[in-house]
Motif scaffolding. Structure first.
Motif, PDB file in Angstrom:
ATOM      1  N   LYS A  58     114.190  67.238  77.625  1.00 50.99           N
ATOM      2  CA  LYS A  58     113.228  67.173  78.734  1.00 50.99           C
ATOM      3  C   LYS A  58     112.467  68.489  78.840  1.00 50.99           C
ATOM      4  O   LYS A  58     111.259  68.506  79.042  1.00 50.99           O
ATOM      5  CB  LYS A  58     113.958  66.899  80.052  1.00 50.99           C
ATOM      6  CG  LYS A  58     114.420  65.461  80.200  1.00 50.99           C
ATOM      7  CD  LYS A  58     115.135  65.291  81.538  1.00 50.99           C
ATOM      8  CE  LYS A  58     116.171  64.185  81.455  1.00 50.99           C
ATOM      9  NZ  LYS A  58     117.221  64.296  82.441  1.00 50.99           N
ATOM     10  N   GLU A  59     113.200  69.600  78.663  1.00 45.13           N
ATOM     11  CA  GLU A  59     112.567  70.932  78.765  1.00 45.13           C
ATOM     12  C   GLU A  59     111.545  71.155  77.665  1.00 45.13           C
ATOM     13  O   GLU A  59     110.564  71.859  77.849  1.00 45.13           O
ATOM     14  CB  GLU A  59     113.627  72.031  78.613  1.00 45.13           C
ATOM     15  CG  GLU A  59     114.478  72.267  79.820  1.00 45.13           C
ATOM     16  CD  GLU A  59     115.531  73.334  79.545  1.00 45.13           C
ATOM     17  OE1 GLU A  59     115.282  74.225  78.713  1.00 45.13           O
ATOM     18  OE2 GLU A  59     116.607  73.255  80.157  1.00 45.13           O
ATOM     19  N   MET A  60     111.813  70.573  76.488  1.00 42.97           N
ATOM     20  CA  MET A  60     110.969  70.865  75.327  1.00 42.97           C
ATOM     21  C   MET A  60     109.611  70.173  75.363  1.00 42.97           C
ATOM     22  O   MET A  60     108.717  70.532  74.604  1.00 42.97           O
ATOM     23  CB  MET A  60     111.701  70.450  74.040  1.00 42.97           C
ATOM     24  CG  MET A  60     112.803  71.404  73.640  1.00 42.97           C
ATOM     25  SD  MET A  60     113.873  70.637  72.424  1.00 42.97           S
ATOM     26  CE  MET A  60     113.039  71.071  70.913  1.00 42.97           C
ATOM     27  N   SER A  61     109.461  69.164  76.230  1.00 44.07           N
ATOM     28  CA  SER A  61     108.250  68.342  76.162  1.00 44.07           C
ATOM     29  C   SER A  61     106.965  69.157  76.272  1.00 44.07           C
ATOM     30  O   SER A  61     105.968  68.816  75.663  1.00 44.07           O
ATOM     31  CB  SER A  61     108.298  67.247  77.228  1.00 44.07           C
ATOM     32  OG  SER A  61     108.339  67.839  78.504  1.00 44.07           O
ATOM     33  N   ASP A  62     106.974  70.267  77.052  1.00 44.36           N
ATOM     34  CA  ASP A  62     105.737  71.049  77.165  1.00 44.36           C
ATOM     35  C   ASP A  62     105.830  72.387  76.419  1.00 44.36           C
ATOM     36  O   ASP A  62     105.021  73.273  76.632  1.00 44.36           O
ATOM     37  CB  ASP A  62     105.387  71.264  78.653  1.00 44.36           C
ATOM     38  CG  ASP A  62     106.543  71.909  79.406  1.00 44.36           C
ATOM     39  OD1 ASP A  62     107.625  72.029  78.815  1.00 44.36           O
ATOM     40  OD2 ASP A  62     106.348  72.283  80.579  1.00 44.36           O
ATOM     41  N   LEU A  99     111.092  59.434  73.271  1.00 42.45           N
ATOM     42  CA  LEU A  99     110.325  60.662  73.533  1.00 42.45           C
ATOM     43  C   LEU A  99     109.154  60.366  74.469  1.00 42.45           C
ATOM     44  O   LEU A  99     108.853  61.154  75.371  1.00 42.45           O
ATOM     45  CB  LEU A  99     109.791  61.248  72.221  1.00 42.45           C
ATOM     46  CG  LEU A  99     110.812  61.897  71.284  1.00 42.45           C
ATOM     47  CD1 LEU A  99     110.125  62.402  70.024  1.00 42.45           C
ATOM     48  CD2 LEU A  99     111.528  63.063  71.965  1.00 42.45           C
ATOM     49  N   LYS A 100     108.506  59.245  74.238  1.00 41.83           N
ATOM     50  CA  LYS A 100     107.353  58.859  75.068  1.00 41.83           C
ATOM     51  C   LYS A 100     107.782  58.736  76.528  1.00 41.83           C
ATOM     52  O   LYS A 100     107.095  59.200  77.428  1.00 41.83           O
ATOM     53  CB  LYS A 100     106.785  57.529  74.559  1.00 41.83           C
ATOM     54  CG  LYS A 100     105.343  57.313  74.930  1.00 41.83           C
ATOM     55  CD  LYS A 100     104.815  56.070  74.265  1.00 41.83           C
ATOM     56  CE  LYS A 100     103.462  55.727  74.847  1.00 41.83           C
ATOM     57  NZ  LYS A 100     102.998  54.412  74.419  1.00 41.83           N
ATOM     58  N   GLY A 101     108.948  58.158  76.720  1.00 44.77           N
ATOM     59  CA  GLY A 101     109.489  57.992  78.073  1.00 44.77           C
ATOM     60  C   GLY A 101     109.773  59.324  78.754  1.00 44.77           C
ATOM     61  O   GLY A 101     109.836  59.400  79.982  1.00 44.77           O
ATOM     62  N   LEU A 102     109.957  60.373  77.958  1.00 48.71           N
ATOM     63  CA  LEU A 102     110.247  61.696  78.523  1.00 48.71           C
ATOM     64  C   LEU A 102     108.989  62.555  78.670  1.00 48.71           C
ATOM     65  O   LEU A 102     109.071  63.741  78.979  1.00 48.71           O
ATOM     66  CB  LEU A 102     111.253  62.430  77.625  1.00 48.71           C
ATOM     67  CG  LEU A 102     112.679  61.880  77.647  1.00 48.71           C
ATOM     68  CD1 LEU A 102     113.504  62.491  76.545  1.00 48.71           C
ATOM     69  CD2 LEU A 102     113.338  62.149  78.990  1.00 48.71           C
TER      70      LEU A 102
END
Lengths: 380, 91
Positions: free
Chosen positions: A123-127, A143-146
């Motif tokens: 979750k942290e890595m998404s941005d 991943l899309k969901g996150l």
């Protein structure tokens, strides 16, 4: 030696590397595919196990943060070094291999915690990553969901290496043999396979079950006890981690590959079974249906007695087995289009601009928990 | 009867024939001993192995295992065993 200014370098990191590990295999495949088009790079790991090969180097942050480089972080569990990796002054990418849900590890708090940490880190890595890859559509959808965007699919293996081999017909005097290859772990549900064997033994006396793969020692002792309880311990074989040659022999000498796994991000043993011309029986959970794409026998029940009845009925009909194998061969052929070096090369050539033409990367200021009072509240 | 399996592209006639065979096999299995229920300790397994097996079964499958002692009861049994060991055996 310095890296030429205009040459892209793709370094890769995964916490563990091992010989018979799908992720280590993919890291080597990416490295070799990119080398063929002049893109260099190293494969790093912290825990390098025997058999991982000379291509895997011990983690070295200096070598991984040379100019013009992209760091691909392979994510499959909690990564204790993630903060350090994300703070390096290079562009970063993630390759998501899926993480087994922690609910499967109720017996092992450490494993459960590692799985939980992996999902929190995701979750942290998404941005914080510039490029996002997944090795199956199922993983991409997670991943899309996150909140990840621009997710690309990356081949996991070279399908051309999996040519269909003719299987030696098993001698009639030998007992029938059912095979599953995969780590011994509750989410792969080898226990249900043993229960299935209990019933299959009544329909096809003397049937043997080979559960190839090492893993969780607690689960392994449970599997042994279960076989003893059902009085079939002589027919359940747990050879542990074996050589590639011995594994090939297991594929060649079996009559069916049965996969009752409840969680898979791709499942390479299914591809190996197709290459060995072995009829596959599987539950369509998670990415399994995607890997098989309609090939093999899809089980619509997880009742061991019913599964045994289906296996017995199908194996007793040679014409149907022939049709199943023809479908599996077609699926294996179609994988050559998606699981190939050209797909990897296409994906990374487009990234040259992102990494090289971008302004010099500066280490992002990682948000850290601070216990010092902020200037606004310092005097309060 | 529910559809227990799917084979893509299979002739419906062959599919029906296979379903018939599955039903026959299930009939045969209905006479199999219910060993799968595993509610009784087999003579070949000692009490401690059996208790460990049932605890693991509950953890791995979530299945209820009738008669399994609660954590409190297990703690009491262990404490009693330790006291006995200190005394030097059952008295």
């Amino acid at each position: 030696m310095t890296t030429p200014r205009s040459r892209l370098v793709v370094n890769q990191f995964h916490y563990h590397a091992a010989g018979a590990d799908a992720i280590t295999g993919q890291m080597r495949f990416i490295q070799a595919s990119l080398k063929a088009i002049g893109i260099g790079g190293e494969v790093f790991a912290v825990e390098v196990k025997k058999g991982a090969g000379d291509v895997v180097a011990l983690w070295d942050p200096e070598r991984a943060s040379k100019p013009n480089s992209l760091l691909l972080i392979h994510h499959s569990q909690g990564n204790p070094l993630l903060d350090e990796l994300l703070s390096l002054p290079v562009k970063k990418g993630i390759v998501y291999h899926n993480i087994t849900p922690p609910d499967f590890f109720a017996h092992d708090p450490l494993l459960a915690q590692t799985a939980r940490l992996g999902r929190e880190q995701l979750k942290e890595m998404s941005d914080q990553v510039d490029v996002v890859f997944a090795d199956s559509a199922y993983n991409a959808s997670e991943l899309k969901g996150l909140g990840f965007r621009d997710i690309r699919q990356l081949p996991l293996f070279d399908a051309r290496a999996f040519q269909t081999k003719k299987r030696e017909p098993r001698r009639p005097e030998l007992p029938p043999r059912v095979l599953f290859v995969g780590r011994l772990s509750p989410h792969k549900d080898q226990a249900r396979l043993i229960e299935t064997l209990y019933y299959l033994d009544r329909l096809r006396p003397g049937t043997e079950l080979f559960l190839v793969g090492g893993g969780d020692p607690v689960y392994q002792s449970y599997l042994k006890d279960l076989a003893r309880m059902l009085n079939i311990s002589g027919q359940v074989h747990l050879p542990g981690t074996i050589s590639a040659e011995a594994r090939d022999l297991c594929y060649r000498s079996s009559q069916a590959f049965v996969c009752l796994s409840q969680h898979e991000g791709f499942c390479i043993p299914l591809v190996e079974a197709m290459a060995a011309d072995l009829p596959i029986f599987s539950l369509p959970d998670t990415a399994i249906a995607e890997t098989l794409d309609g090939a093999g026998v899809q089980l619509n029940t997880n009742d061991p007695a019913k599964i045994a009845a289906v296996i017995d009925a199908v194996l007793g009909d040679t014409k149907t087995v022939g049709e199943i194998l023809a479908g599996q061969r077609r699926r294996l052929k179609s994988l050559e289009r998606t699981q190939c070096a050209a797909r990897i090369q296409e994906a990374f050539v487009g990234l040259r601009r992102l990494v090289i033409d971008a302004k010099p990367a500066v280490a992002p200021s990682r948000r850290r928990r601070s216990y010092a009072p902020s200037p606004a509240t310092a005097g309060a | 009867m529910e559809r227990l399996f799917t084979i893509a592209g299979l002739d419906p006639k062959v599919q029906r024939g296979l379903a018939q065979r599955v039903r026959q096999s299930l009939k045969t299995l209905s006479h199999a001993p219910a060993g799968i229920l595993l509610v009784r300790r087999p003579a070949r397994m000692n009490r401690l192995s059996y208790l460990r097996f049932r605890i693991l079964k509950r953890q791995f499958t979530g299945a209820r295992t009738p008669g399994l002692p609660s954590a409190v009861k297990t703690g009491r049994l262990l404490a009693r065993g330790l006291r006995r060991m200190k005394r030097g055996g059952k008295k």
